[in-house]
Scaffold this motif. Structure first.
Motif, PDB file in Angstrom:
ATOM      1  N   ASN A 176      44.394  35.223  26.524  1.00 40.60           N
ATOM      2  CA  ASN A 176      44.754  35.412  27.930  1.00 40.60           C
ATOM      3  C   ASN A 176      43.485  35.569  28.762  1.00 40.60           C
ATOM      4  O   ASN A 176      42.555  36.280  28.350  1.00 40.60           O
ATOM      5  CB  ASN A 176      45.632  36.658  28.079  1.00 40.60           C
ATOM      6  N   LEU A 177      43.467  34.947  29.931  1.00 43.47           N
ATOM      7  CA  LEU A 177      42.252  34.894  30.744  1.00 43.47           C
ATOM      8  C   LEU A 177      42.506  35.428  32.151  1.00 43.47           C
ATOM      9  O   LEU A 177      43.482  35.044  32.802  1.00 43.47           O
ATOM     10  CB  LEU A 177      41.740  33.462  30.825  1.00 43.47           C
ATOM     11  N   TYR A 178      41.579  36.294  32.595  1.00 40.46           N
ATOM     12  CA  TYR A 178      41.689  36.879  33.923  1.00 40.46           C
ATOM     13  C   TYR A 178      40.346  36.845  34.636  1.00 40.46           C
ATOM     14  O   TYR A 178      39.300  37.067  34.019  1.00 40.46           O
ATOM     15  CB  TYR A 178      42.157  38.337  33.837  1.00 40.46           C
ATOM     16  N   ILE A 179      40.395  36.566  35.933  1.00 40.40           N
ATOM     17  CA  ILE A 179      39.233  36.722  36.802  1.00 40.40           C
ATOM     18  C   ILE A 179      39.524  37.889  37.731  1.00 40.40           C
ATOM     19  O   ILE A 179      40.580  37.931  38.380  1.00 40.40           O
ATOM     20  CB  ILE A 179      38.956  35.459  37.638  1.00 40.40           C
ATOM     21  N   SER A 180      38.607  38.849  37.782  1.00 37.70           N
ATOM     22  CA  SER A 180      38.722  39.980  38.703  1.00 37.70           C
ATOM     23  C   SER A 180      37.506  40.001  39.613  1.00 37.70           C
ATOM     24  O   SER A 180      36.383  39.776  39.152  1.00 37.70           O
ATOM     25  CB  SER A 180      38.800  41.300  37.936  1.00 37.70           C
ATOM     26  N   PRO A 181      37.695  40.282  40.894  1.00 35.65           N
ATOM     27  CA  PRO A 181      36.536  40.370  41.785  1.00 35.65           C
ATOM     28  C   PRO A 181      35.779  41.678  41.595  1.00 35.65           C
ATOM     29  O   PRO A 181      36.389  42.713  41.343  1.00 35.65           O
ATOM     30  CB  PRO A 181      37.169  40.305  43.179  1.00 35.65           C
ATOM     31  N   VAL A 182      34.446  41.608  41.685  1.00 34.27           N
ATOM     32  CA  VAL A 182      33.670  42.845  41.796  1.00 34.27           C
ATOM     33  C   VAL A 182      34.072  43.483  43.117  1.00 34.27           C
ATOM     34  O   VAL A 182      34.011  42.833  44.168  1.00 34.27           O
ATOM     35  CB  VAL A 182      32.155  42.574  41.777  1.00 34.27           C
ATOM     36  N   PHE A 183      34.517  44.715  43.054  1.00 37.83           N
ATOM     37  CA  PHE A 183      35.095  45.361  44.226  1.00 37.83           C
ATOM     38  C   PHE A 183      34.114  45.339  45.400  1.00 37.83           C
ATOM     39  O   PHE A 183      32.995  45.835  45.303  1.00 37.83           O
ATOM     40  CB  PHE A 183      35.483  46.804  43.895  1.00 37.83           C
ATOM     41  N   GLY A 184      34.539  44.705  46.494  1.00 36.09           N
ATOM     42  CA  GLY A 184      33.744  44.672  47.714  1.00 36.09           C
ATOM     43  C   GLY A 184      32.645  43.626  47.754  1.00 36.09           C
ATOM     44  O   GLY A 184      31.867  43.578  48.719  1.00 36.09           O
ATOM     45  N   LYS A 185      32.556  42.743  46.708  1.00 33.83           N
ATOM     46  CA  LYS A 185      31.446  41.790  46.637  1.00 33.83           C
ATOM     47  C   LYS A 185      31.860  40.341  46.890  1.00 33.83           C
ATOM     48  O   LYS A 185      31.024  39.526  47.278  1.00 33.83           O
ATOM     49  CB  LYS A 185      30.757  41.877  45.274  1.00 33.83           C
ATOM     50  N   ILE A 186      33.105  39.998  46.656  1.00 31.62           N
ATOM     51  CA  ILE A 186      33.543  38.616  46.843  1.00 31.62           C
ATOM     52  C   ILE A 186      34.993  38.642  47.309  1.00 31.62           C
ATOM     53  O   ILE A 186      35.772  39.496  46.891  1.00 31.62           O
ATOM     54  CB  ILE A 186      33.407  37.805  45.531  1.00 31.62           C
ATOM     55  N   SER A 187      35.339  37.735  48.211  1.00 32.79           N
ATOM     56  CA  SER A 187      36.704  37.706  48.726  1.00 32.79           C
ATOM     57  C   SER A 187      37.614  36.955  47.760  1.00 32.79           C
ATOM     58  O   SER A 187      37.201  35.985  47.119  1.00 32.79           O
ATOM     59  CB  SER A 187      36.753  37.058  50.110  1.00 32.79           C
ATOM     60  N   MET A 188      38.833  37.400  47.670  1.00 32.25           N
ATOM     61  CA  MET A 188      39.761  36.805  46.725  1.00 32.25           C
ATOM     62  C   MET A 188      40.136  35.373  47.106  1.00 32.25           C
ATOM     63  O   MET A 188      40.415  34.551  46.234  1.00 32.25           O
ATOM     64  CB  MET A 188      40.989  37.688  46.585  1.00 32.25           C
ATOM     65  N   ASP A 189      40.117  35.074  48.409  1.00 32.22           N
ATOM     66  CA  ASP A 189      40.432  33.696  48.791  1.00 32.22           C
ATOM     67  C   ASP A 189      39.355  32.735  48.287  1.00 32.22           C
ATOM     68  O   ASP A 189      39.656  31.584  47.935  1.00 32.22           O
ATOM     69  CB  ASP A 189      40.623  33.569  50.303  1.00 32.22           C
ATOM     70  N   ASN A 190      38.103  33.185  48.200  1.00 29.31           N
ATOM     71  CA  ASN A 190      37.049  32.335  47.641  1.00 29.31           C
ATOM     72  C   ASN A 190      37.290  32.067  46.157  1.00 29.31           C
ATOM     73  O   ASN A 190      37.026  30.956  45.675  1.00 29.31           O
ATOM     74  CB  ASN A 190      35.676  32.986  47.827  1.00 29.31           C
ATOM     75  N   ILE A 191      37.780  33.072  45.450  1.00 33.23           N
ATOM     76  CA  ILE A 191      38.098  32.876  44.042  1.00 33.23           C
ATOM     77  C   ILE A 191      39.241  31.878  43.886  1.00 33.23           C
ATOM     78  O   ILE A 191      39.186  30.964  43.056  1.00 33.23           O
ATOM     79  CB  ILE A 191      38.464  34.214  43.371  1.00 33.23           C
ATOM     80  N   VAL A 192      40.271  32.025  44.715  1.00 31.02           N
ATOM     81  CA  VAL A 192      41.415  31.106  44.640  1.00 31.02           C
ATOM     82  C   VAL A 192      40.977  29.678  44.941  1.00 31.02           C
ATOM     83  O   VAL A 192      41.377  28.725  44.257  1.00 31.02           O
ATOM     84  CB  VAL A 192      42.533  31.549  45.601  1.00 31.02           C
ATOM     85  N   GLU A 193      40.144  29.503  45.958  1.00 38.36           N
ATOM     86  CA  GLU A 193      39.678  28.158  46.308  1.00 38.36           C
ATOM     87  C   GLU A 193      38.864  27.551  45.166  1.00 38.36           C
ATOM     88  O   GLU A 193      38.971  26.354  44.881  1.00 38.36           O
ATOM     89  CB  GLU A 193      38.846  28.190  47.598  1.00 38.36           C
TER      90      GLU A 193
END
Length: 221
Positions: A176-193
């Motif tokens: 199982n694979l997950y991407i989590s943002p470093v809190f306060g360092k990257i926006s989640m919409d950038n990860i989704v894109e």
């Protein structure tokens, strides 16, 4: 065996395949890494307060809570001398589900031979952690569908490395694979894109629930 336990508490799993479910957490003192974004650095300091607990003590505390999901965390749990003994005691109780949160730097091969092995939620430390060179890449061959690899990403460079590692080791088919943002360092919409642009099927974006429900610096949650 005795263990230095800096925290024990009941909360919800903030991440992983059991996110949102109740779990009883046992947090051990000490870690061999020093990640740039570590949110439990206090537990790794030499002067961190702790209590000595035996394997029996820990098991009895877990049973007293009535919670079936057990998360062993840290610090780095796999550094704990006597962990096999603790796991053997807990794993005899078939009602419990044991998960170990590990930083990815310690080989997990010896745990695969246990009668009822735990599941692993394993980090792959990316570039922004400053700890990527410490990763034990041999772990990828021991992972199964009961395990998880978590990529805590703070930059686009981190996301690019995430995709590279997933593809190189064929992780989508293994675990199982997950991407989590470093809190306060990257926006989640950038990860989704990024996920959309790279057709990252079989990969989950996940937010750390405990940092949304409580103050990000709150302990015991």
């Amino acid at each position: 065996m005795q263990f230095k336990v800096v925290e024990k508490f009941i909360s919800i799993n903030g991440e992983g395949t059991l996110s949102g479910q109740l779990a009883v957490f046992i947090r051990f003192a000490g870690c061999n890494l020093n990640c740039s974004y570590c949110d439990t650095a206090w537990a790794n300091k030499k002067d961190a307060s702790y209590e000595w607990m035996t394997s029996k003590d820990i098991y009895e505390y877990i049973k007293s809570t009535g919670v079936r999901n057990v998360t062993l965390t840290g610090g780095e749990p796999l550094l704990q001398e006597g962990l096999i003994e603790l796991l053997e005691i807990i794993s005899k109780d078939k009602k419990l589900h044991v998960e170990i949160e590990t930083n990815g730097s310690v080989l997990i091969d010896k745990f695969s031979n246990l009668e009822n092995p735990p599941s692993f939620t394993m980090d792959y430390k990316l570039t922004s952690s400053n700890m990527e060179g410490k990763m034990e890449l041999g772990n990828f061959k021991y992972l199964t569908k009961k395990d998880t690899v978590k990529f805590v990403s703070g930059t686009i460079e981190d996301l690019q490395k995430t995709k590279h590692i997933i593809d190189k080791y064929n992780l989508v088919d293994k675990t199982n694979l997950y991407i989590s943002p470093v809190f306060g360092k990257i926006s989640m919409d950038n990860i989704v894109e990024f996920m959309k642009a790279n057709k990252m099927n079989g990969v989950n974006l996940q937010i750390q629930l405990h940092k949304i429900i409580w103050d990000p610096n709150e302990r015991g949650v």
